[in-house]
Write an enzyme that holds these catalytic residues in place. Structure first.
Site, PDB file in Angstrom:
ATOM      1  N   VAL A  86      -1.100  -1.388   8.838  1.00  0.00           N
ATOM      2  CA  VAL A  86      -1.134  -2.099   7.422  1.00  0.00           C
ATOM      3  C   VAL A  86      -0.086  -2.689   6.970  1.00  0.00           C
ATOM      4  O   VAL A  86       0.684  -1.609   6.641  1.00  0.00           O
ATOM      5  CB  VAL A  86      -2.133  -0.966   6.558  1.00  0.00           C
ATOM      6  N   PRO A  87      -0.041  -4.129   6.799  1.00  0.00           N
ATOM      7  CA  PRO A  87       1.618  -4.467   6.744  1.00  0.00           C
ATOM      8  C   PRO A  87       1.908  -4.502   5.494  1.00  0.00           C
ATOM      9  O   PRO A  87       2.171  -5.392   4.667  1.00  0.00           O
ATOM     10  CB  PRO A  87       1.171  -5.805   7.154  1.00  0.00           C
ATOM     11  N   CYS A  88       2.238  -3.234   4.725  1.00  0.00           N
ATOM     12  CA  CYS A  88       2.583  -3.285   3.284  1.00  0.00           C
ATOM     13  C   CYS A  88       4.117  -3.711   3.187  1.00  0.00           C
ATOM     14  O   CYS A  88       4.488  -3.905   2.015  1.00  0.00           O
ATOM     15  CB  CYS A  88       2.569  -1.592   2.879  1.00  0.00           C
ATOM     16  N   HIS A  89       4.753  -3.972   4.430  1.00  0.00           N
ATOM     17  CA  HIS A  89       6.249  -4.420   4.462  1.00  0.00           C
ATOM     18  C   HIS A  89       5.876  -5.880   3.784  1.00  0.00           C
ATOM     19  O   HIS A  89       6.901  -6.321   3.470  1.00  0.00           O
ATOM     20  CB  HIS A  89       6.725  -4.336   5.803  1.00  0.00           C
TER      21      HIS A  89
END
Lengths: 192, 260
Positions: free
Chosen positions: B159-162
């Protein structure tokens, strides 16, 4: 832990008690699957799938239903049904039981006793397993449940949905066929 | 009982792994294996319900011990991810948003899950501010809670929270080893973190095109293909709208003036 207690724990907290159910029943469920399918590979898949289905079923049951479950025959039912849904057989039969019976079956060899006796016994057991796996299903399944898994006839009746008398006759007939086949294959030692 | 000695010899213990396989499959135990990424080796935990964790650790035993404490589930080390997971994860990390990866997010709130699912909508190589997630999930005032939820993302990278940055345009914090890693991952996706921050400080919060009169987040693919001659920066959506621009329907820039 007896199954009644275990069923109570499962009803109480499925996730906390499920591992106990698996560890208590994994060997027998695997043995049933192995002796009904005659394949180690199929047996592992069937046993794993059976427990996964059991878990999902239990997750949907109300607690009263779980605590009144008879776990031994219930799990055996799931295993047997999964075996039946599986048509492929990993290994071809080592010898055809029907052909042996038709031919009047002469004993071919006897078990050697020697330094490799343990390996021989293992081999003999596997050959017996193959003979069992080649019994017609209506004899094989009751024989496995009664004599590999040691279920009572009352429990067999629950699993297979047939009267006890019918099942006794099928087990008797199945054992007789197996004895003939074992003698023909030189496995008298295991019958004695 | 009249056990038949011929047949009781046919019982044998099941293979040792069978019970563990069952428990992993139903999600009562997890397996954990290493995964090589742009920021080094990460440890991925999964079970039959999906991927449960992605974490940095000294080594496998440390990763498994930590995951066991956090998840409450027995965690077994494996040599590698199964192909059914390794393939989709590799595709997801290289920007393929069609890669299907089921997640085991038991124990997390609906709000957290909504935030993480929305982060999955941000394309590879693009970023959006916290306030955009808050607006998109219908909780425009919950910007701070969005930041907290992203900080608790159990499956970073997957999950690309970056790809979610501070509302003032700075890159912001990162749970997986700190902000340096966030910059490294964004750089590996082709972004220039320093350049983004410099532009934000100049007040370039949105980018419009004077030919289409459409305004985008600066990293939206539609903003990035606007040529320098037609590129018009804006401080806010309100400024852009006052000049007759409309919001891009792909990146959906939101009114984020209030939140910072």
């Amino acid at each position: 832990m007896d199954d009644r207690t275990l069923a109570g724990l499962l009803a109480d907290d499925l996730d906390a008690a499920f591992e106990t159910l698996v560890r208590a029943h994994v060997d027998r469920c695997h043995a049933i699957a192995l002796r009904v399918t005659g394949s180690h590979h199929d047996a592992e898949e069937v046993a794993q799938e059976a427990f996964v289905r059991a878990y999902r079923a239990l997750a949907g049951y109300p607690p009263e239903r779980i605590s009144s479950l008879r776990l031994r025959p219930w799990l055996a039912t799931i295993v047997v049904n999964l075996c039946r849904n599986r048509h492929r057989r990993a290994a071809p039969p080592a010898l055809s039981l029907t052909a042996l019976l038709d031919a009047g079956a002469e004993p071919q060899a006897t078990l050697a006793s020697g330094p490799a006796a343990t390996a021989e016994r293992h081999d003999a057991r596997e050959r017996l397993g193959t003979l069992l796996a080649n019994l017609p299903e209506r004899y094989r399944v009751p024989v496995v449940l009664r004599h590999v898994d040691s279920l009572s006839y009352a429990e067999l009746a629950l699993v297979l949905g047939k009267p006890e008398g019918t099942l006794k006759a099928q087990v008797h007939r199945g054992l007789a066929m197996l004895r003939v086949a074992a003698a023909a294959a030189g496995l008298e030692e295991l019958i004695a | 009982m009249t056990d038949n000695p011929m047949l009781t010899s046919l019982t044998a213990p099941a293979p040792a792994h069978l019970a563990d396989d069952v428990l992993v499959e139903v999600g009562l135990a997890d397996r954990m294996a290493p995964l090589g990424t742009a920021i080094g080796v990460l440890w991925v935990a999964w079970n039959g319900r999906g991927v449960a964790a992605v974490d940095l650790a000294e080594d496998g035993p440390a990763a498994a011990a930590h995951h066991q404490v956090v998840s409450g589930r027995r965690t077994l080390l494996a040599d590698a991810l199964p192909a059914s997971l390794a393939g989709p994860i590799a595709r997801r990390l290289s920007g393929d948003r069609s890669a299907r990866i089921t997640l085991d997010l038991r124990g997390h709130t609906d709000f957290e899950v909504a935030v993480w699912e929305k982060a999955l909508d941000i394309p590879f190589g693009e970023v959006r501010p916290y306030g955009w997630i808050a607006a998109e999930i219908g909780r425009p005032k919950a910007v701070r809670a969005v930041g907290t939820a992203l900080g608790h993302n159990p499956v970073p990278l997957v999950v690309p929270c970056h790809r979610v940055v501070r509302t003032d345009g700075t890159i912001g914090q990162y749970s997986l080893g700190g902000p340096g890693n966030k910059r490294a991952i964004l750089a590996a996706e082709g972004l220039d973190p320093d350049g983004l921050e410099t532009a934000a400080r100049r007040g370039e919060r949105l980018i419009g095109s004077d030919t289409t009169h459409i305004v985008c987040w600066p990293t939206c693919r539609h903003a990035r293909r606007v040529s320098a001659a037609h590129r018009v920066p804006f401080r806010s959506l309100r400024d852009a709208q006052a000049r007759g621009y409309r919001a891009c329907k792909v990146c959906r820039p939101t009114a984020i003036e209030a939140a910072a």
